[in-house]
Design an enzyme around this catalytic site. Structure first.
Site, PDB file in Angstrom:
ATOM      1  N   HIS A 239       2.361   3.989  -0.143  1.00 32.69           N
ATOM      2  CA  HIS A 239       1.611   3.705  -0.867  1.00 32.69           C
ATOM      3  C   HIS A 239       0.163   4.356  -1.417  1.00 32.69           C
ATOM      4  CE1 HIS A 239      -0.710   0.989  -4.092  1.00 32.69           C
ATOM      5  NE2 HIS A 239      -2.067   1.373  -3.799  1.00 32.69           N
ATOM      6  N   HIS A 307       0.645  -1.875 -10.160  1.00 41.31           N
ATOM      7  CA  HIS A 307       0.377  -3.679  -9.433  1.00 41.31           C
ATOM      8  C   HIS A 307       2.233  -4.307  -9.207  1.00 41.31           C
ATOM      9  CE1 HIS A 307      -3.766  -4.816  -7.145  1.00 41.31           C
ATOM     10  NE2 HIS A 307      -3.302  -4.089  -6.779  1.00 41.31           N
TER      11      HIS A 307
END
Length: 974
Positions: A239, A307
């Site tokens: 990430h 997200h």
């Protein structure tokens, strides 16, 4: 049961109900319940529930009820002591379900109740919590049905607790965690034990990375602390560091040859930007957001985040904090946020509730929560949501995709980037709790049936009111030049924000100076928490007073937690003890570079038609109506309308357009308030996940072409368009999955060079897979979102898609490729066609330049691009927006392919008859054909022989296109 309270305090229960029980919120729940196939439910009522603890007299309670919690015109309110006997008015024959947030889950509503009570002069309020009360009516509803309704639609067990009947109130309690620092024993472990340690701590690190950590601490002669190990894990997470996009890749081709790729990012994405070398690009891939020139005075920034994993676990909180996070990305380049975008991917809304994988929320529940989360944050913070899209596919059932974008505006050269030794480490905004622990590593892992339970701490709930104050402070601090650097507290919390800012210098941090939501957090939890609404600034000591004054004005908390220095180390202390001491060179450069293997995916065969299925022209009209009803094409008005796209007063072309303000827009146009002249910003997007199932390379080409095409359709200058890439993919350690990713990135590179559109920012979200109870991995479709930001030189010349005037001519500009692979025609026609998807349009750059010139000369009345559904859907949508008809005369022998085949590089333009010759002259040497004219009321399509193929009233088109729109699609805040 009597609620647990502090000595001398009482807990009071407030029930706020609509005066008309069947309001939109309750009706949305009822429609969704019926759509899920839950039998016997005839009614659902929904009321707001609040608990307030304190020393309060009757007068205070009445004021809270009437002035703070309810609207006397639309609502009724009643309060009583919690645990007392309910009055007759609250007793009902309906089944009652009450829901509240679990202790420790952020409750922004409760925090605002406490704040607002003090502003009303009511000092006795100490704690508060919020919830919902549902009444479920019907004939012979079983307890099992009520439980299924609650778990699948009304509540999310990850963040909610619920009761059948009255619920006992819960408040944030002092969470007693050990303040001792744990040592992680890593020295001397073998490979198997190292991987077990990574899995146990949910670090998502491979064996090479674990060995690198082990060797570093062996050189140090010690084992790491928990804070050090967790910091390395988040810094090295997929990430945060994008290690797949930076990896060396050996690509195996089908004919036995191999190719070495020196990083996807370097070779393809950043490589395209460097080759284009656009002088108006101010920052690409080095800041929290990409930056381009706007005019002589201002620059604009743009960032799109994903997200996905958080939204799968808790849709409202995941989307809510996705919006908040991307706003802070723009704030992190010292820009004022001025607009938001959102692109969403969900599973089928009509999916049988009993076919859901274990631990997966129903797609309706996910959509309701995601939409409500976006609406809650954007509307409350005062940011217009101006552009987006929604896609549906079975592959998104367990892995929804939530792309949140934000645009910012700042004076040129106003963003400082270099912390100086001696600067103070300043945290502004929200307090730190247990929110989002290990969120960076969680987002780098494959989900399974137990993910919701073990990843509950990764879920965050946003607080837009706090962030609104943060925006006001940062913009003013920028103008007063009060800081040397700024970044947001995103994935990894303080460890990431401070760690990145100090990567070229060094820093010492005292965790005792970090303000907490509640006491008892362990040092590593304080350091790693991803609690929302926080920014970190490097502030010279002499500027602290001025910054503190700004914070006092906007009620923003300021905390001085340390100092930047020139040590080259990151040092963190707690209670006088050193809990972290890491060399920057190791933390930021010590990660082993991955060397991955990839295989090119096999392409499907050329387009074929089933021999036993013939499409007669008499079916063309029915096919068009079916296309307009398809969830990917049908109106998204029910979702769009819950977002405020007018706030800040700069939206010139809105998400919906036309005489009834319900037709589709190709792109948004914004005239930023406070800027001079008529220059505006154009925002658009492109995504073709259906194409990715056939050909990832051409999927990428199509996505970029669509984003550019949409921008040009409203009047953007094709020479001033920049793009962002967002890759959402499965497990990159699978050779074919990685091969598809490489092909898509190569398509991005080639298309960017073709159109001259530099990439200025991007994001990848990998491991979007779900491990089912059957032991099989279920990956999302390869999904690439391209977002475009462009400049329009005069917003008064902007064009919309709705037809304007009977008698105007309709032109098809661009070369139509007539491809059916991945087309929506194939979806509604039972998969009759497959294979080849649209390729790159070699003449498109010239077509787009000519179109922009025509728009600047005011020759174009309306314009709409060809995308899902092809030419027929494009013209139908233009008719819907303008409530006008059209007569098309198609000279092509392949009428079916011309009507429903999909293509890149094509648009339909409406031009006044007298402007036709001048319009055509601008397209000299380029593909252009007059295909018809605008007329009242009816869409008629005829062949070159004047044979009518079909005729449809505009009312029929509108009815088909709006079939998917309903209040249930928007839902409410859950």
């Amino acid at each position: 049961m009597e609620p647990k309270t502090k000595v001398g305090f009482e807990v009071f229960r407030f029930l706020v109900s609509p005066r008309k029980p069947g309001g939109p919120r309750a009706q949305g729940y009822l429609e969704n319940a019926k759509a899920l196939g839950l039998q016997g439910i005839s009614s659902i009522t929904c009321s707001d529930l609040y608990f307030i603890e304190g020393r309060l007299c009757e007068q205070d309670l009445n004021r809270i009820a009437s002035e703070l919690l309810s609207d006397s015109i639309t609502q009724t309110v009643a309060w009583r002591k919690a645990g007392s006997t309910p009055p007759l008015a609250e007793r009902t024959t309906s089944a009652i379900v009450e829901i509240s947030l679990r202790p420790g889950v952020t409750d922004p509503v409760a925090e605002e109740i406490i704040r607002a009570s003090k502003e009303l002069g009511i000092a006795g309020v100490k704690r508060a919590s919020s919830g919902l009360r549902f009444g479920v009516g019907g004939q012979n509803i079983s307890r099992a049905t009520i439980e299924l309704l609650t778990k699948r639609l009304l509540a999310n067990p990850v963040i909610h607790q619920f009761a059948f009947g009255e619920i006992s109130p819960s408040f944030p309690e002092d969470v007693r965690a050990s303040q001792q620092v744990e040592t992680v024993n890593i020295r001397g472990l073998g490979a198997k034990a190292l991987l077990a340690l990574s899995q146990e701590r949910r670090a998502a690190l491979d064996i090479e990375e674990m060995l690198a950590i082990q060797k570093y601490f062996e050189r140090q002669g010690r084992d790491p602390s928990d804070a050090e190990f967790e910091t390395i894990a988040q810094t090295w997470s997929e990430h945060c560091v994008h290690k797949t996009f930076k990896a060396r890749i050996t690509l195996e081709r089908s004919h036995g040859t191999t190719e070495e790729i020196d990083g996807i990012l370097k070779t393809y994405i950043r490589g395209a930007t460097e080759k284009i070398a656009a002088p108006w690009v101010r920052s690409a891939f080095v800041d929290n957001a990409g930056i381009i020139d706007f005019d002589e005075e201002y620059e604009v920034s743009f960032k799109v985040e994903t997200h996905n994993h958080p939204s799968a676990i808790e849709p409202f909180g995941g989307a809510n904090t996705g919006v908040g996070g991307v706003i802070r990305d723009v704030l992190g380049v010292s820009a004022k946020p001025i607009a938001a975008t959102d692109v969403l991917c969900f599973g089928p809304q009509e999916l049988d509730i009993r076919s859901l994988p274990e631990g997966v929320l129903h797609p309706r529940r996910i959509q309701v929560g995601v939409v409500a989360g976006i609406e809650d944050y954007g509307n409350k913070i005062g940011l217009p949501t101006v552009n987006g899209a929604v896609f549906y596919d079975q592959g998104y059932t367990a892995n929804p995709l939530v792309f949140c974008g934000c645009v910012g505006l700042a004076p040129k050269k106003s963003h400082p980037r270099s912390p100086q030794p001696g600067d103070r480490v300043i945290v502004l905004g929200g307090r730190t709790g247990r929110d989002g622990l290990r969120g960076a590593t969680f987002s780098s892992m494959t989900m399974d049936a137990g993910t919701g339970e073990v990843a509950g701490a990764s879920v965050q709930i946003g607080d837009p009111i706090t962030e609104k104050g943060l925006v006001e402070v940062v913009v003013r601090a920028r103008d007063q030049k009060l800081y040397h650097a700024i970044t947001d507290c995103g994935a990894g919390g303080l460890s990431s924000a401070v760690g990145e800012m100090a990567s070229e210098t060094g820093a010492v941090v005292d965790l005792e100076a970090v303000p907490l939501k509640y006491p008892g957090l362990a040092p590593w939890e304080i350091w790693l928490s991803e609690a929302q609404e926080r920014m970190v600034l490097a502030v010279p000591p002499e500027s602290l007073g001025a910054l503190a004054s700004l914070c006092n004005i906007f009620n923003v908390e300021l905390s001085d937690i340390g100092e930047f220095n020139a040590s080259g180390k990151l040092v963190v202390r707690f209670a006088g003890r050193e809990v972290l001491n890491l060399e920057n060179t190791f933390l930021h450069q010590g990660i082993p570079r991955r060397h991955l293997q990839a295989e090119l995916p096999e392409k499907t065969s050329e387009a074929t038609v089933k021999n036993d299925w013939t499409i007669d022209s008499s079916r063309f009209g029915h096919i068009l109506l079916d296309l307009l009803r398809h969830p990917n094409i049908a109106s998204k008005e029910a979702i769009i309308r819950v977002y405020d796209h007018e706030v800040q007063g700069g939206t010139a072309v809105k998400p919906l357009t036309g005489v009834m303000n319900d037709g589709p827009s190709d792109a948004a146009v914004i005239k930023p308030m406070g800027t001079k002249g008529m220059t505006g910003i154009v925002l658009s997007n492109g995504a073709s996940p259906e194409y990715g199932k056939f050909d990832p390379y051409h999927m990428a080409v199509a996505a970029l072409d669509e984003a550019v095409r949409n921008a040009v359709a409203v009047g953007a200058d094709p020479a001033r368009i920049a793009v962002l890439d967002n890759f959402c993919w499965g497990d990159p350690l699978r050779k074919e999955t990685l091969g598809a990713l490489v092909e898509a990135a190569r398509g991005c590179h080639d298309a960017a060079l073709h159109y001259g559109t530099p990439f200025i920012s991007g994001k990848d979200s990998l491991n979007n897979e779900y491990l089912g109870a059957d032991g099989r991995r279920h990956a999302i479709p390869h999904t690439l979102l391209i977002s475009a930001i462009g400049i329009i030189h005069d917003v008064t010349k902007a064009v919309t898609s709705d037809l304007k005037e009977p008698g105007s001519l309709l032109y098809l500009v661009g070369q139509h490729q007539k491809a059916f692979g991945g087309s929506h025609f194939s979806l509604v026609a039972g998969g009759a066609f497959s294979g080849q998807v649209p390729g790159i349009s070699h003449q498109a750059p010239g077509v787009y330049r000519a179109l922009q010139q025509a728009i600047e000369k005011s020759l174009v009345r309306s314009c709409h691009d060809l995308s899902e559904g092809g030419l027929a859907v494009t013209v139908a949508e233009m008719c819907i927006g303008g409530r006008l008809g059209a007569r098309l005369s198609l000279e092509d022998s392949e009428v079916l392919a011309l009507l429903f085949g999909e293509t890149n590089g094509c648009l339909v333009c409406e031009v006044r008859e007298q402007d036709g010759p001048q319009f055509e002259s601008l397209f000299a040497g380029l593909p252009i054909q007059q295909i018809g004219a605008v007329q009242p009321e009816t869409l008629v399509v005829q062949s070159a022989k004047n044979e009518e193929l079909f005729s449809l009233d505009v009312t029929a088109l509108v009815a088909a296109w709006t079939r998917q729109a309903s209040r249930a699609a928007a839902g409410g805040s859950l």
